[in-house]
Design a protein around this motif. Sequence first.
Motif, PDB file in Angstrom:
ATOM      1  N   TYR A  96       0.824  -1.205   0.000  1.00  0.00           N
ATOM      2  CA  TYR A  96       0.000   0.000   0.000  1.00  0.00           C
ATOM      3  C   TYR A  96       0.858   1.254   0.000  1.00  0.00           C
ATOM      4  CZ  TYR A  96      -3.329   3.523   1.560  1.00  0.00           C
ATOM      5  OH  TYR A  96      -4.088   4.661   1.668  1.00  0.00           O
ATOM      6  N   ASP A  97       1.984   1.235   0.695  1.00  0.00           N
ATOM      7  CA  ASP A  97       2.915   2.357   0.721  1.00  0.00           C
ATOM      8  C   ASP A  97       3.699   2.359  -0.591  1.00  0.00           C
ATOM      9  OD1 ASP A  97       4.877   4.227   1.116  1.00  0.00           O
ATOM     10  OD2 ASP A  97       5.595   3.425   3.017  1.00  0.00           O
ATOM     11  N   ARG A  98       3.366   3.281  -1.493  1.00  0.00           N
ATOM     12  CA  ARG A  98       3.977   3.280  -2.814  1.00  0.00           C
ATOM     13  C   ARG A  98       5.394   3.837  -2.821  1.00  0.00           C
ATOM     14  NH1 ARG A  98       2.572  -0.527  -5.157  1.00  0.00           N
ATOM     15  NH2 ARG A  98       2.975   0.266  -7.252  1.00  0.00           N
ATOM     16  N   LEU A 177      -4.729   3.010   6.531  1.00  0.00           N
ATOM     17  CA  LEU A 177      -5.625   2.629   5.440  1.00  0.00           C
ATOM     18  C   LEU A 177      -6.786   3.621   5.316  1.00  0.00           C
ATOM     19  CD1 LEU A 177      -5.685  -1.236   5.975  1.00  0.00           C
ATOM     20  CD2 LEU A 177      -4.396   0.072   4.280  1.00  0.00           C
ATOM     21  N   PRO A 178      -7.364   3.759   4.114  1.00  0.00           N
ATOM     22  CA  PRO A 178      -8.370   4.798   3.850  1.00  0.00           C
ATOM     23  C   PRO A 178      -9.582   4.767   4.780  1.00  0.00           C
ATOM     24  CG  PRO A 178      -7.612   3.834   1.795  1.00  0.00           C
ATOM     25  CD  PRO A 178      -7.009   3.017   2.894  1.00  0.00           C
ATOM     26  N   LYS A 210      -8.887  13.390   2.189  1.00  0.00           N
ATOM     27  CA  LYS A 210      -9.525  12.480   1.259  1.00  0.00           C
ATOM     28  C   LYS A 210      -9.434  11.076   1.859  1.00  0.00           C
ATOM     29  CE  LYS A 210      -8.626  15.291  -2.831  1.00  0.00           C
ATOM     30  NZ  LYS A 210      -8.096  15.305  -4.216  1.00  0.00           N
ATOM     31  N   THR A 211      -9.723  10.074   1.066  1.00  0.00           N
ATOM     32  CA  THR A 211      -9.749   8.720   1.633  1.00  0.00           C
ATOM     33  C   THR A 211      -8.353   8.190   1.957  1.00  0.00           C
ATOM     34  OG1 THR A 211      -9.807   7.816  -0.608  1.00  0.00           O
ATOM     35  CG2 THR A 211     -11.924   8.091   0.533  1.00  0.00           C
ATOM     36  N   ASP A 212      -7.376   8.432   1.063  1.00  0.00           N
ATOM     37  CA  ASP A 212      -6.058   7.852   1.308  1.00  0.00           C
ATOM     38  C   ASP A 212      -4.913   8.848   1.154  1.00  0.00           C
ATOM     39  OD1 ASP A 212      -6.324   8.177  -1.359  1.00  0.00           O
ATOM     40  OD2 ASP A 212      -5.762   6.140  -1.922  1.00  0.00           O
ATOM     41  N   TYR A 225       0.946  16.966  -0.883  1.00  0.00           N
ATOM     42  CA  TYR A 225       0.114  15.832  -0.486  1.00  0.00           C
ATOM     43  C   TYR A 225       0.926  14.893   0.409  1.00  0.00           C
ATOM     44  CZ  TYR A 225      -3.523  17.062  -3.845  1.00  0.00           C
ATOM     45  OH  TYR A 225      -4.539  17.705  -4.521  1.00  0.00           O
ATOM     46  N   VAL A 226       0.289  14.417   1.449  1.00  0.00           N
ATOM     47  CA  VAL A 226       0.913  13.423   2.323  1.00  0.00           C
ATOM     48  C   VAL A 226      -0.066  12.271   2.500  1.00  0.00           C
ATOM     49  CG1 VAL A 226       2.351  15.091   3.540  1.00  0.00           C
ATOM     50  CG2 VAL A 226       0.057  14.603   4.404  1.00  0.00           C
TER      51      VAL A 226
END
Length: 363
Positions: A96-98, A177-178, A210-212, A225-226
């Motif tokens: 999930y962590d890109r 997580l979102p 936002k969600t994520d 953005y973070v």
Amino acid sequence: MDAEELLEKWKKDSSQVNFAELKRFFFNQKIVAFLEDKKYEPRYWKYEEKKMDDFIANIGQELPEAELVCDKSNKRLFLSMKNVDFELTNFGIRIYDRSISFPDKYASYDMANLLQKFDNAMAEWETEFRLFCTENQQTIENCEKKRLVEHSGKMRVLSDYLECMVMNTDLMYRQLLPYMCESIVNTLKNNRIEPVCNTLQFNYYKFYFKTDNVRLDFNRGGSCYVGLHSADFYLEIDRRIPQWIEEGKELEREFDKREKIQQINENTIKVLVKNKMHELNFEYRLNQKEQYHYQQSAKPIEYVLEVKLQKGRKLVVTIPPDNIDRVRKILDSIETSINAINSVPMNHRIKFQSVGREDWTKE
């Protein structure tokens, strides 16, 4: 690869030296060594719905400590483990962590065993990474500041520095997580963070959740953005911004110093050229080198000296903006070059060779 080799690779191979690239380099070497050590053979696998369904159905047995999380609002499925979160997609499984890359070609090989070992290893890697950053803090900070001074500008360096420090801090923590977004916002509101137009107003910025991911707008201008983090993370960012503002102002003062030095150099170059051309009795033009918008940076712009020659020609010389000794050497040698070119007959031309595309004969 030791710390010194990693830092050299980072400074040499990155198209833009920044902390995100350093993190990718660090974890990439760990992941490559991990896969080789465990002897996982790469397998190229196109998504098959049944394979994924079977894997999900057996998670409870094969990975009893993992939690399967469904974000119903966005129809996304996650596998949350002790140290790593994975997203289950139509194309396989990814971290999930890109900011950490997990090779897709391993996504179908003995998945439960691979993910468990990977999750166990991640805790050690994160500890090593924090220690690595602490031990090399000065080098990392110097590289980041050098990048900002070379690629930013006086008017935006403060906001660029704030963005840099916030994003670097973000990269040191695990993203949430979102589905946890709403609870985080509520926690911040309970801390008396003022809501404004569906955003949260902090002392030094506004957060748009936002969600994520979260967009941060600085009161001084600029944004970034973070990832989604705990409420304490955003409160800590707000507390640290005053210190970062002062550090950013130091970079602004660095621009002031460079501007003064550049102005002195410019005046010196103009005087040296004028005196030399007057001494040689040549007609000339001196202008700054044309620079397109995409090329603009904090580096001083080179000068172009054009000297009128005989037979309708001119000599064009590039003058460095920040090396006065070299400028003097160029000007001292210019008379010899002009006399040599003037001696060439008018119907002769000097051109560049097309390397590797021309046939030459020697008899």
